[in-house]
Design a protein around this motif. Structure first.
Motif, short mmCIF file in Angstrom:
data_model
loop_
_atom_site.label_atom_id
_atom_site.label_comp_id
_atom_site.label_asym_id
_atom_site.label_seq_id
_atom_site.Cartn_x
_atom_site.Cartn_y
_atom_site.Cartn_z
N LEU A 35 0.84 -1.20 0.00
CA LEU A 35 0.00 0.00 0.00
C LEU A 35 0.87 1.25 0.00
O LEU A 35 2.00 1.24 0.52
CB LEU A 35 -0.91 0.00 1.23
CG LEU A 35 -1.95 -1.13 1.30
CD1 LEU A 35 -2.68 -1.07 2.62
CD2 LEU A 35 -2.93 -1.02 0.14
N PRO A 36 0.40 2.36 -0.59
CA PRO A 36 1.20 3.59 -0.60
C PRO A 36 1.62 4.03 0.80
O PRO A 36 2.70 4.58 0.98
CB PRO A 36 0.27 4.61 -1.27
CG PRO A 36 -0.64 3.78 -2.12
CD PRO A 36 -0.85 2.51 -1.35
N SER A 37 0.77 3.79 1.80
CA SER A 37 1.11 4.21 3.16
C SER A 37 2.28 3.43 3.75
O SER A 37 2.92 3.88 4.69
CB SER A 37 -0.11 4.05 4.07
OG SER A 37 -0.55 2.69 4.07
N ALA A 38 2.59 2.26 3.18
CA ALA A 38 3.67 1.44 3.71
C ALA A 38 5.01 1.79 3.09
O ALA A 38 6.05 1.29 3.50
CB ALA A 38 3.38 -0.05 3.48
N VAL A 39 5.01 2.66 2.08
CA VAL A 39 6.24 3.01 1.37
C VAL A 39 6.57 4.46 1.69
O VAL A 39 5.83 5.38 1.34
CB VAL A 39 6.08 2.81 -0.15
CG1 VAL A 39 7.40 3.14 -0.86
CG2 VAL A 39 5.65 1.39 -0.45
N ALA A 40 7.70 4.68 2.39
CA ALA A 40 8.07 6.04 2.77
C ALA A 40 8.63 6.83 1.59
O ALA A 40 8.28 7.99 1.39
CB ALA A 40 9.11 5.98 3.90
N ASP A 41 9.48 6.20 0.79
CA ASP A 41 10.09 6.89 -0.34
C ASP A 41 9.96 5.99 -1.57
O ASP A 41 10.81 5.13 -1.81
CB ASP A 41 11.57 7.18 -0.04
CG ASP A 41 12.23 7.95 -1.19
OD1 ASP A 41 11.48 8.50 -2.03
OD2 ASP A 41 13.47 7.99 -1.23
N PRO A 42 8.90 6.20 -2.38
CA PRO A 42 8.67 5.31 -3.51
C PRO A 42 9.87 5.25 -4.46
O PRO A 42 10.37 4.17 -4.78
CB PRO A 42 7.44 5.88 -4.19
CG PRO A 42 6.78 6.70 -3.15
CD PRO A 42 7.87 7.25 -2.29
N GLY A 43 10.36 6.40 -4.89
CA GLY A 43 11.50 6.41 -5.80
C GLY A 43 11.20 5.88 -7.18
O GLY A 43 12.07 5.82 -8.03
N GLY A 44 10.00 5.48 -7.46
CA GLY A 44 9.63 4.96 -8.77
C GLY A 44 8.28 4.30 -8.68
O GLY A 44 7.65 4.25 -7.62
N GLN A 45 7.82 3.79 -9.79
CA GLN A 45 6.50 3.17 -9.83
C GLN A 45 6.52 2.00 -10.80
O GLN A 45 7.11 2.09 -11.88
CB GLN A 45 5.44 4.18 -10.27
CG GLN A 45 4.02 3.64 -10.19
CD GLN A 45 2.99 4.69 -10.57
OE1 GLN A 45 3.36 5.76 -11.05
NE2 GLN A 45 1.73 4.40 -10.34
N VAL A 46 5.91 0.92 -10.41
CA VAL A 46 5.79 -0.27 -11.25
C VAL A 46 4.32 -0.45 -11.61
O VAL A 46 3.46 -0.48 -10.72
CB VAL A 46 6.33 -1.53 -10.54
CG1 VAL A 46 6.10 -2.76 -11.41
CG2 VAL A 46 7.80 -1.38 -10.22
N VAL A 47 4.04 -0.52 -12.88
CA VAL A 47 2.66 -0.67 -13.35
C VAL A 47 2.54 -2.01 -14.07
O VAL A 47 3.30 -2.29 -15.00
CB VAL A 47 2.27 0.48 -14.30
CG1 VAL A 47 0.86 0.27 -14.82
CG2 VAL A 47 2.38 1.82 -13.59
N GLY A 48 1.61 -2.84 -13.62
CA GLY A 48 1.34 -4.11 -14.28
C GLY A 48 0.10 -3.99 -15.13
O GLY A 48 -0.93 -3.47 -14.68
N LEU A 49 0.17 -4.43 -16.38
CA LEU A 49 -0.96 -4.29 -17.31
C LEU A 49 -1.25 -5.64 -17.95
O LEU A 49 -0.35 -6.26 -18.54
CB LEU A 49 -0.62 -3.26 -18.39
CG LEU A 49 -1.72 -2.96 -19.41
CD1 LEU A 49 -2.93 -2.35 -18.72
CD2 LEU A 49 -1.19 -2.04 -20.50
N ARG A 50 -2.47 -6.10 -17.81
CA ARG A 50 -2.89 -7.34 -18.46
C ARG A 50 -3.78 -6.99 -19.65
O ARG A 50 -4.79 -6.31 -19.50
CB ARG A 50 -3.65 -8.23 -17.48
CG ARG A 50 -4.23 -9.49 -18.14
CD ARG A 50 -4.96 -10.36 -17.15
NE ARG A 50 -4.05 -10.97 -16.19
CZ ARG A 50 -4.45 -11.78 -15.22
NH1 ARG A 50 -5.73 -12.05 -15.07
NH2 ARG A 50 -3.57 -12.30 -14.39
N LEU A 51 -3.42 -7.47 -20.83
CA LEU A 51 -4.14 -7.16 -22.06
C LEU A 51 -5.14 -8.26 -22.38
O LEU A 51 -4.90 -9.44 -22.10
CB LEU A 51 -3.15 -7.02 -23.22
CG LEU A 51 -2.05 -5.96 -23.06
CD1 LEU A 51 -1.13 -5.97 -24.27
CD2 LEU A 51 -2.66 -4.58 -22.86
N THR A 52 -6.25 -7.86 -22.99
CA THR A 52 -7.23 -8.85 -23.43
C THR A 52 -6.66 -9.73 -24.53
O THR A 52 -6.86 -10.94 -24.55
CB THR A 52 -8.49 -8.13 -23.93
OG1 THR A 52 -9.01 -7.30 -22.89
CG2 THR A 52 -9.56 -9.14 -24.35
#
Length: 220
Positions: A35-52
């Motif tokens: 969860l965002p509240s558990a991460v003090a310094d994200p430093g980046g973002q990982v996005v997972g995308l599932r396509l049809t």
């Protein structure tokens, strides 16, 4: 789990399969969802995308780079890359298992040939008597062939059934490899071709020893 280097703890609630490069000690950091509240310094973002449609992967990557800009994306990992990496790891294991399997099959052929030859030497008198009362060499050969081909067929069927039913329950990578193999398109064909090849190979070694039995002269 305690995050290394901190006192923060994370609770594992499940396991997710993703196309991101897998964790390797010393090469790349592990991947964790929190969860965002558990991460003090994200430093980046990982996005997972599932396509049809999995075939749209390349187009979706191009659109993402176009919309966000090349500087906003550090790395893109697709399911094709993840599959190729997984297959690369299992291919070596498959080659090793195949090599041991061929060695075991060759050893079984020599063992069968030696066992039948020993039986023939122990029954030379009986074979001579059978030929004296009218058995032809072909009939003597067929007696040994039918008997040992029956044993080989029984063993091959039992091995195929046990592999299919209990192969995935073997602990470690061997069981995982069997699970992967059972989901491949050529699984059903291999399940019949491999035992049939083993039976034919044992039949060939049996035929050589049985042919020697057919050459035993009858008693006068």
């Amino acid at each position: 789990l305690t995050v290394p280097g901190t006192t923060r703890e994370l609770t594992v609630v499940g396991v997710a399969d993703s196309a991101e490069p897998r964790y390797r000690p010393g090469e790349r950091p592990g991947l964790v969802w929190a969860l965002p509240s558990a991460v003090a310094d994200p430093g980046g973002q990982v996005v997972g995308l599932r396509l049809t449609d999995p075939g749209d992967t390349g187009y979706a990557v191009q659109r993402a780079v176009t919309e966000l800009g090349a500087g906003a994306i550090g790395e893109v990992a697709t399911w094709q890359q993840a599959r190729a990496e997984a297959q690369g790891d299992n291919r070596l294991l498959g080659q090793v298992l195949g090599l041991f399997g061929l060695g075991a099959l060759a050893a079984a052929g020599f063992a069968v040939h030696g066992a039948i030859a020993t039986r023939i030497r122990g029954h030379l008198r009986d074979i001579s008597i059978l030929k004296a009362i009218g058995f032809t060499p072909g009939q003597v050969v067929r007696v040994f062939l039918i008997q040992h081909l029956g044993y080989a067929l029984l063993g091959a069927v039992a091995a195929a059934v046990l592999t299919e039913a209990l192969g995935g329950a073997v602990p470690g990578r061997l069981g995982d490899a069997v699970d992967v193999w059972q989901g491949l398109p050529g699984h059903t064909a291999a399940l019949f071709v491999v035992p049939a090849g083993a039976v034919l190979f044992i039949g060939a070694t049996t035929g050589l020893a049985a042919w020697r039995a057919g050459r035993v002269p009858p008693v006068p």
